[in-house]
Design an enzyme around this catalytic site. Sequence first.
Site, PDB file in Angstrom:
ATOM      1  N   TYR A   1       0.808  -1.226   0.000  1.00 14.41           N
ATOM      2  CA  TYR A   1       0.000   0.000   0.000  1.00 14.41           C
ATOM      3  C   TYR A   1       0.840   1.275   0.000  1.00 14.41           C
ATOM      4  O   TYR A   1       0.915   1.982  -0.999  1.00 14.41           O
ATOM      5  CB  TYR A   1      -0.970  -0.008   1.200  1.00 14.41           C
ATOM      6  CG  TYR A   1      -2.088   1.005   1.037  1.00 14.41           C
ATOM      7  CD1 TYR A   1      -3.376   0.609   0.658  1.00 14.41           C
ATOM      8  CD2 TYR A   1      -1.858   2.362   1.226  1.00 14.41           C
ATOM      9  CE1 TYR A   1      -4.378   1.541   0.466  1.00 14.41           C
ATOM     10  CE2 TYR A   1      -2.860   3.299   1.039  1.00 14.41           C
ATOM     11  CZ  TYR A   1      -4.128   2.890   0.667  1.00 14.41           C
ATOM     12  OH  TYR A   1      -5.108   3.809   0.466  1.00 14.41           O
TER      13      TYR A   1
ATOM     14  N   THR B   1     -14.643  -2.219   3.215  1.00 12.99           N
ATOM     15  CA  THR B   1     -15.590  -1.427   2.428  1.00 12.99           C
ATOM     16  C   THR B   1     -15.596  -2.010   1.019  1.00 12.99           C
ATOM     17  O   THR B   1     -14.763  -2.863   0.683  1.00 12.99           O
ATOM     18  CB  THR B   1     -15.202   0.065   2.324  1.00 12.99           C
ATOM     19  OG1 THR B   1     -13.985   0.164   1.576  1.00 12.99           O
ATOM     20  CG2 THR B   1     -15.016   0.713   3.686  1.00 12.99           C
TER      21      THR B   1
HETATM   22  P1  NAD Z   1     -16.517   3.197  -0.679  1.00  9.58           P
HETATM   23  O1  NAD Z   1     -16.389   2.396  -1.923  1.00  9.58           O
HETATM   24  O2  NAD Z   1     -17.311   2.641   0.435  1.00  9.58           O
HETATM   25  O3  NAD Z   1     -17.121   4.640  -1.037  1.00  9.58           O
HETATM   26  C1  NAD Z   1     -16.794   5.305  -2.224  1.00  9.58           C
HETATM   27  C2  NAD Z   1     -17.830   6.360  -2.533  1.00  9.58           C
HETATM   28  O4  NAD Z   1     -17.436   7.055  -3.724  1.00  9.58           O
HETATM   29  C3  NAD Z   1     -19.240   5.823  -2.802  1.00  9.58           C
HETATM   30  O5  NAD Z   1     -20.177   6.726  -2.250  1.00  9.58           O
HETATM   31  C4  NAD Z   1     -19.336   5.865  -4.329  1.00  9.58           C
HETATM   32  O6  NAD Z   1     -20.671   5.990  -4.827  1.00  9.58           O
HETATM   33  C5  NAD Z   1     -18.557   7.124  -4.601  1.00  9.58           C
HETATM   34  N1  NAD Z   1     -18.064   7.252  -5.969  1.00  9.58           N
HETATM   35  C6  NAD Z   1     -17.191   6.451  -6.629  1.00  9.58           C
HETATM   36  N2  NAD Z   1     -16.976   6.937  -7.878  1.00  9.58           N
HETATM   37  C7  NAD Z   1     -17.737   8.052  -7.997  1.00  9.58           C
HETATM   38  C8  NAD Z   1     -17.951   8.988  -9.041  1.00  9.58           C
HETATM   39  N3  NAD Z   1     -17.319   8.895 -10.225  1.00  9.58           N
HETATM   40  N4  NAD Z   1     -18.806  10.009  -8.825  1.00  9.58           N
HETATM   41  C9  NAD Z   1     -19.459  10.130  -7.641  1.00  9.58           C
HETATM   42  N5  NAD Z   1     -19.285   9.278  -6.618  1.00  9.58           N
HETATM   43  C10 NAD Z   1     -18.436   8.257  -6.800  1.00  9.58           C
HETATM   44  O7  NAD Z   1     -15.011   3.539  -0.238  1.00  9.58           O
HETATM   45  P2  NAD Z   1     -14.321   3.936   1.161  1.00  9.58           P
HETATM   46  O8  NAD Z   1     -13.520   2.782   1.603  1.00  9.58           O
HETATM   47  O9  NAD Z   1     -15.265   4.583   2.082  1.00  9.58           O
HETATM   48  O10 NAD Z   1     -13.263   5.017   0.639  1.00  9.58           O
HETATM   49  C11 NAD Z   1     -13.396   6.403   0.857  1.00  9.58           C
HETATM   50  C12 NAD Z   1     -12.028   6.993   1.122  1.00  9.58           C
HETATM   51  O11 NAD Z   1     -11.520   6.462   2.346  1.00  9.58           O
HETATM   52  C13 NAD Z   1     -10.986   6.659   0.055  1.00  9.58           C
HETATM   53  O12 NAD Z   1     -10.172   7.788  -0.159  1.00  9.58           O
HETATM   54  C14 NAD Z   1     -10.190   5.549   0.698  1.00  9.58           C
HETATM   55  O13 NAD Z   1      -8.883   5.468   0.195  1.00  9.58           O
HETATM   56  C15 NAD Z   1     -10.196   6.021   2.140  1.00  9.58           C
HETATM   57  N6  NAD Z   1      -9.823   5.002   3.137  1.00  9.58           N
HETATM   58  C16 NAD Z   1     -10.378   3.763   3.140  1.00  9.58           C
HETATM   59  C17 NAD Z   1      -9.961   2.821   4.099  1.00  9.58           C
HETATM   60  C18 NAD Z   1     -10.550   1.422   4.153  1.00  9.58           C
HETATM   61  O14 NAD Z   1      -9.960   0.559   4.801  1.00  9.58           O
HETATM   62  N7  NAD Z   1     -11.682   1.190   3.536  1.00  9.58           N
HETATM   63  C19 NAD Z   1      -9.011   3.165   5.058  1.00  9.58           C
HETATM   64  C20 NAD Z   1      -8.493   4.447   5.049  1.00  9.58           C
HETATM   65  C21 NAD Z   1      -8.908   5.351   4.072  1.00  9.58           C
END
Ligand code: NAD
EC number: 1.3.1.9
Length: 399
Positions: A237, A277
């Site tokens: 990562y 997620t």
């Molecule tokens: P997720 O897939 O649950 O949510 C993604 C969201 O983005 C959804 O609402 C989706 O509809 C929206 N989306 C995607 N493409 C789109 C587009 N073109 N237009 C409009 N909306 C769009 O993902 P998540 O895990 O909540 O990730 C969110 C952030 O958190 C990311 O930056 C991720 O890197 C970060 N993050 C995730 C984790 C983890 O372990 N899941 C840990 C730390 C940080």
Amino acid sequence: MLIEPVIKGVVARTAHPEGCKKAVQNQIDFAKSKNSIVGGAKKVLILGASSGFGLASRIALTFGGSAADTIGVSFERGPSDKGVGTAGWYNNIYFREAAEKEGRIAKNFVGDAFSPAVRQQVVDYIRDEFGGQVDLVVYSLATGVRPNPETGEMWRSCLKTVGEPFAGQTVNIEKDCLEESVLEPASQADIEATEKVMGGEDWQEWIQFLLDQDVMAKGAKTVAYSYIGPEVTYPIYHHGTLGIAKKHLHATSDVLNEQLASIGGTAHVSVCKALVTKASVFIPAFSPYILCLFKVMKQHGLHEGCIEQMQRMFSEHLYGAEQTVVDSNRLIRVDDWELRADIQAEVAKLMEQVTSENFTEIGDYQGYKQEFLELNGFALNGVDYQQGTDVEALKALQP
Ligand code: NAD
Ligand code: NA
């Protein structure tokens, strides 16, 4: 119609609307029980609002003490003859219903957050119906593709290493097994494309546009989400393509922070914990780590889901204190419990023992799979899955 979970690899092909409603309600109940966000935002735009950290941010800010009105942008699919639609589609609807019941505004835009048309619609709505300005913008998009506005072609992000390949094991949720996988080294083009999709450029464009259109309130903040993780996962990562994109996101927060100073505002990145997620289950070779992490954090009573993380982030870091609580790199750290030395020492010990035969006992595979199913509205307590779903009635629901 009875809706069953249909899983292909790590992708859920079905979602259960009533279960999604229950999952949203569980998060609302948690936020209400805390009610701990003091001095938080009242008018919030959330990009990526329909699931994961974005949805949890929205719920925490509306129900966890701040009583915020929210605009959510997401990319989701509703019911059609092809299927019942995505979990995020129903999360949007049931969140809006619950928020409206309490007198809050919850406006949903379902469309491509990268498109200029969607940006303009959001700004028009802020001006015409949302009081004119927002005081917080949450950037929580997670996606594999972003259109290049100059060529119309897609930038595609990839999950690759930089330098040496990395071999590891990846969970297959469909088959309940660990599979051997190899992350290949990225090309320069792979690195650049991933940075375009998951770096800070689009965040910066959004904030610039909102500032130009004068819809950012005095003192407005913005926050985006990141992951770093422990050293054992660096090849996958932090030092890989996604990590490089995240470094770009971190640098963008500094640029935006200076820009927002002109209106007395701030920009931050919050580094969050590893969680299940829709986006994170895709990360190859990450599974042994996350399975062992869940096991250890639960044993210590330190496990959090998206809503626990976001409630804590807003109440103890972004709001509440005189100044946002950050580390020496100006990052908010709600991955602090994950990275505690005692936790990581125990995780490392478990990881030495994990094999494709024993991973369901050594690691917390049951908990991992349970969370995955819940994301899609399945396996929730209190939902009667024998009760049929009226898909025609669902088609009448609007975002
Ligand atoms: P997720 O897939 O649950 O949510 C993604 C969201 O983005 C959804 O609402 C989706 O509809 C929206 N989306 C995607 N493409 C789109 C587009 N073109 N237009 C409009 N909306 C769009 O993902 P998540 O895990 O909540 O990730 C969110 C952030 O958190 C990311 O930056 C991720 O890197 C970060 N993050 C995730 C984790 C983890 O372990 N899941 C840990 C730390 C940080
Ligand atoms: Na999100």
